[in-house]
Design an enzyme around this catalytic site. Structure first.
Site, PDB file in Angstrom:
ATOM      1  N   GLU A 173       0.828  -1.225   0.000  1.00 17.96           N
ATOM      2  CA  GLU A 173       0.000   0.000   0.000  1.00 17.96           C
ATOM      3  C   GLU A 173       0.857   1.268   0.000  1.00 17.96           C
ATOM      4  OE1 GLU A 173      -3.035  -0.202   3.087  1.00 17.96           O
ATOM      5  OE2 GLU A 173      -4.114  -1.749   1.962  1.00 17.96           O
ATOM      6  N   GLU A 290      -5.623  -8.370  -0.389  1.00 16.64           N
ATOM      7  CA  GLU A 290      -6.325  -8.080   0.876  1.00 16.64           C
ATOM      8  C   GLU A 290      -7.782  -7.844   0.533  1.00 16.64           C
ATOM      9  OE1 GLU A 290      -4.781  -5.242   3.729  1.00 16.64           O
ATOM     10  OE2 GLU A 290      -2.733  -5.644   3.081  1.00 16.64           O
TER      11      GLU A 290
END
Ligand code: AHR
Length: 508
Positions: A173, A290
């Site tokens: 991320e 995710e």
């Protein structure tokens, strides 16, 4: 009568059911590792301190790959802290989750645990506070044949054979301002390309995952993927997607239709990948590494409040605090089942996925210290899908009445996907009724497959959609038998109550 028809078209195959679609994620966060998979002194713990009861549930869940060690955690992590004699390992502050990291579990222990439980390890390198050199060192320590310093260190630490990790995440991320070492798309794309190119000099067969957007609501979504892929296209093999879903207020209908958001997210990333890759013989696939239900707004609000209280109120630095220990409802399990249908439908482009996370932290498995481990409601659709979805995904035609939602407008009430395993001739039908008011009568036309003998059938539904499992009532939400009515001409009829998910396996 609200009638749905679902039709299998065997000539029109989407892609193989990639086993990596049933991956999960273990982060050094909260009680996922410490007090989750690992609890020395627990009555079921093995000689290395890993809980046997948790390991048994992990195997039952049918998880294939496991992403490790983060998540946000990886961006401040020094992998070398977690190897060697445990008593000499440093204790550090983990700035991502404001916790203490004792480093009692590290790469070698985790790789051993994964191997013992038949899990493929998907390792993340730190590109937040570290770079190319540390990634190469980690690769050499992990996969190197004995004869070089770092590989020999691994041998000396008790892992004689290389861990042979094939799939690696290039950071985590990196588009998020919350990420330690957060970068612009251009800077991350350059770093990812340099790191990937160097790692592939060591082993050209590695599969490398570049960070995509942290979610589809990021202001840079789209532009981030394009820029990163323009820099790194030739060196990476997958690009990541992350999405967490939560119910807003009492809007259960929109929540249950979140698969529409996931569909759109995947389609948008696919379009960007195809745009950047036009004319290239190389292909970049998607890693949805995710995804889950997470009541993130409440967590973020509490985090913000804790941060705002500083510097007047010192925040403690706990080890393995209770973080994100969501109690999953029956409705959450229905959504998890629905999202698995969405992921399978996109198996031509989505080649890997990780339910985040595995134990305690937004997880299908929960534990009590010194006590039991139990299955959350979301365990069931995952375990059934991982076990039953085999062979290839068939393009599945679904004609369903619609159901109204505030967020997505009218959506089809029933969503479905069919998988087909030609040898031994078995098919699995996965169905969800996202409608909150009406049952659905579903006719599944399997005539083209010539398979209608029902092998097993399961229904996930509770009249109380808020029902949850707990240590005291671990099986409050679990699958029920689903009655399947054979009709003439290879058609099976099932009745799905509102807010329900079902799996039907058939054979010849
Ligand atoms: O899974 C919890 C966190 O969610 C991960 O650490 C991060 O990657 C994401 O924002």
């Amino acid at each position: 009568m609200r009638r749905t028809t679902v039709t299998a078209v065997p000539q029109d195959q989407v892609a193989p059911v990639h086993r990596r679609l049933f991956g999960s994620f273990v982060e050094h966060m909260g009680r996922c590792v410490y007090g989750g998979i690992y609890e020395p002194g627990h009555p079921t713990a093995d000689a290395d301190g890993f809980r046997g009861d948790v390991a048994a549930l992990v195997r039952e869940l049918g998880v294939t790959t496991v992403r490790y060690p983060g998540g946000n955690f990886v961006s401040g992590y020094r992998w070398d802290d977690g190897v060697g004699p445990r008593e000499q390992r440093p204790v550090r502050r983990d700035l991502a989750w404001h916790s203490i990291e004792t480093n009692q579990v590290g790469l070698d222990e985790f790789a051993g645990w994964a191997r013992d439980n038949d899990l493929e390890l998907m390792l993340a390198v730190n590109l937040g506070t570290r770079g190319v050199l540390e990634a190469l060192d980690l690769l050499e320590y992990t996969n190197g044949e004995p004869g070089t310093t770092l590989a020999d260190q691994r041998v000396a630490h008790g892992s004689p054979r290389p861990h042979d990790v094939r799939i690696w995440c290039l950071g985590n991320e990196m588009d998020g301002p919350w990420q330690i070492g957060h970068l612009s798309a251009h800077d991350y794309g350059t770093l990812a390309a340099r790191t990937a190119a160097a790692m592939k000099r060591a082993d050209s067969a590695l599969e490398l995952v570049a960070c995509g957007s942290s979610n589809a609501q990021m202001p840079t979504f789209g532009a981030w993927e394009r820029t990163v892929l323009e820099q790194a296209w030739d060196h990476v093999d997958l690009i990541s997607l992350h999405a967490y879903y939560e119910q807003t207020g009492d809007d259960l209908a929109s929540f249950l239709a979140s698969g529409r958001d996931m569909d759109h997210f995947i389609d948008t990333v696919v379009a960007t990948v195809d745009h950047v890759g036009r004319g290239s013989a190389h292909q970049v696939h998607l890693s949805f590494d995710e995804w889950n239900v997470w009541r993130q707004t409440a967590f973020n609000d509490a985090e913000q409040a804790a941060i705002a209280a500083e510097p007047g109120t010192p925040r403690p630095w706990p080890a393995a605090p209770h973080l994100l220990e969501e109690d999953y409802r029956a409705a959450d399990a229905v959504l998890v089942g629905s999202l698995l249908i969405t992921l399978l439908r996109h198996a031509d482009r989505v080649h890997a996925a990780s339910l985040a996370q595995l134990v305690n932290v937004i997880a299908p498995i929960r534990t009590e210290p010194g006590g039991p481990a139990w299955r959350q409601s979301t365990f069931h659709p995952f375990a059934l899908t991982a076990r039953l979805a085999r062979g290839v995904v068939l393009r599945t035609r679904t004609d369903s009445p619609t159901t109204p939602t505030t967020r997505f407008g009218e959506v089809s009430a029933v969503d479905a996907v069919i998988t087909w395993d030609e040898e031994p001739g078995t098919a699995t039908v996965l169905l969800v009724n996202r409608g909150t008011q009406h049952p659905a009568t579903v006719d599944v036309d399997l005539s083209a497959l010539g398979t209608t003998r029902v092998l097993e059938s399961h229904l996930l539904h509770e009249d109380d959609v808020e029902a949850t499992n707990s240590a005291a009532r671990p099986d409050r939400v679990s699958p029920h038998a689903l009655t399947v009515h054979p009709l003439p001409d290879g058609v099976l009829r099932v009745e799905l109550p509102p807010v329900s998910w079902a799996a039907v396996a058939v054979g010849r």
